[in-house]
Design an enzyme around this catalytic site. Structure first.
Site, PDB file in Angstrom:
ATOM      1  N   PRO A   2      69.697  15.543  25.963  1.00 36.41           N
ATOM      2  CA  PRO A   2      68.514  15.413  24.977  1.00 36.41           C
ATOM      3  C   PRO A   2      68.041  14.081  24.876  1.00 36.41           C
ATOM      4  CG  PRO A   2      70.254  16.557  23.945  1.00 36.41           C
ATOM      5  CD  PRO A   2      70.849  15.907  25.146  1.00 36.41           C
ATOM      6  N   GLU A   3      66.655  13.775  24.904  1.00 34.02           N
ATOM      7  CA  GLU A   3      65.973  12.577  24.886  1.00 34.02           C
ATOM      8  C   GLU A   3      65.548  12.234  23.253  1.00 34.02           C
ATOM      9  OE1 GLU A   3      63.580  10.981  27.936  1.00 34.02           O
ATOM     10  OE2 GLU A   3      64.686  12.280  29.454  1.00 34.02           O
ATOM     11  N   LYS A  61      68.402   7.504  20.334  1.00 34.77           N
ATOM     12  CA  LYS A  61      69.057   8.749  20.566  1.00 34.77           C
ATOM     13  C   LYS A  61      70.316   9.036  19.575  1.00 34.77           C
ATOM     14  CE  LYS A  61      67.931   8.832  25.462  1.00 34.77           C
ATOM     15  NZ  LYS A  61      68.532   9.000  26.678  1.00 34.77           N
ATOM     16  N   ARG A 303      69.315   8.491  40.361  1.00 34.81           N
ATOM     17  CA  ARG A 303      68.722   9.734  39.908  1.00 34.81           C
ATOM     18  C   ARG A 303      67.264   9.703  40.859  1.00 34.81           C
ATOM     19  NH1 ARG A 303      68.212   8.270  33.578  1.00 34.81           N
ATOM     20  NH2 ARG A 303      69.621   6.547  34.003  1.00 34.81           N
TER      21      ARG A 303
END
EC number: 3.2.2.23
Length: 320
Positions: A2-3, A61, A303
């Site tokens: 989750p961001e 976050k 990534r």
């Protein structure tokens, strides 16, 4: 993972359902989810049981509920109950008689409360975590370095958990300073996306929203930060703010069942992504002008980055 928008959706839900209520009982189903609470399960239970939730706050976050000791003479929280969602953590509001989730880790029983129309509110707050990368723990509160509120919440107390004090403010934080961010950004002398992912510089931005904001601002991820002018910095901050606000309005971005809000509903911002996850598909901005540019996916920091090679040309002095 989750961001910021996803965590903010959860914060807003918790603020609505939990603030002002007392934790009447604590059930620890899986001790592994309390591994960050080094004092142990009984200390965790002792700190939380009987405490009243005074606010739900987020910085980046990081998410926490401020707790007040019922015997305290002043209406000031003494500790924070922090919830780290990790890859698959969920905070769910449920009726006590509702079936228990398969991956339930911690269960808090809340005091009786009603909504604005007098209907009773669910009394269970459940922490569910399939992969056990997240967890809950109690943390001491300390004054913020700048004297401003600890983060996004409903109160203005200048307090923050020690474990979150090193995290920078995010663009949705009312106390975020564009001027301070611009100065520190130029001093960092790195690639722009690398800087956006640095939680000590600006918090809450992960890979998805970094790609989306860079596409919106028409800036390449390898643009050297020391070459950015104030208008460039303002453009990227505005793009991040706009993208995250749109994501909030859509309930966040859900790619699977692991991210849900406190009612168990998924977000649907994934439908509106312009760059992330669209490699090989037409850039919508180019298509609107008759160009046939395809979104490209490039390797970046173990990534990837998704971008439009026409709208976001690679600078000659690129610094990834």
């Amino acid at each position: 993972m989750p961001e910021l928008p996803e965590v903010e959706v959860v914060r807003r839900g918790l603020a609505r359902w939990v603030t002002g209520r007392t934790v009447e009982a604590v059930e620890v189903v899986d001790r592994r989810s309390l591994r960050r609470h080094v004092a142990g399960v009984e200390d965790f239970r002792g700190n939380v049981t009987g405490a009243r939730v005074t606010d739900v706050v987020r910085r980046g976050k990081f998410l926490w509920m401020t707790l007040q000791d019922p015997d305290a003479p002043r209406d000031v929280p003494h500790v924070a109950l922090m919830a780290h969602l990790g890859m698959s953590g969920q905070l769910l509001i449920e009726e006590p008689e509702a079936p228990l989730e398969k991956h339930l880790k911690v269960r808090l029983r809340l005091s009786t409360a009603v909504d604005d129309e007098g209907a009773p509110l669910p009394a269970d707050l459940r922490f569910v975590d399939q992969r056990i990368f997240g967890g809950m723990f109690v943390a001491d509160l300390e004054p913020t370095a700048d004297g401003a509120p600890g983060g996004r919440g409903d109160t203005d107390l200048p307090l923050i958990p020690h474990q979150a004090a090193h995290i920078a403010r995010d663009p949705l934080d009312p106390s975020f300073s564009v001027e301070s961010f611009h100065r520190r950004l130029r001093e960092r002398r790195t690639g722009l996306k690398r800087a956006l992912l640095d939680q000590g510089l600006i918090s809450g931005i992960g890979n998805i929203y970094a790609d989306e904001a860079l596409w919106a601002a028409r800036l390449h991820y390898a643009r050297p930060t020391d070459t950015l002018r104030r208008p460039d910095t303002l453009r990227i901050v505005e793009a991040v703010t706009t993208v995250m606000t749109r994501a909030l309005d859509a309930g966040g971005t859900s790619f699977d069942a692991l991210y849900v809000n406190v009612n168990g509903a998924s977000g649907y911002f994934a439908r509106d992504l312009e760059a992330y996850g669209r490699a090989g598909q037409p850039c919508r901005r180019c298509a609107a002008k008759g160009r046939s540019t395809l979104i490209r996916r490039e390797a970046f920091m173990n990534r990837s980055s998704s971008l439009c090679p026409y709208c976001q040309p690679r600078p000659r002095n690129a610094r990834a």
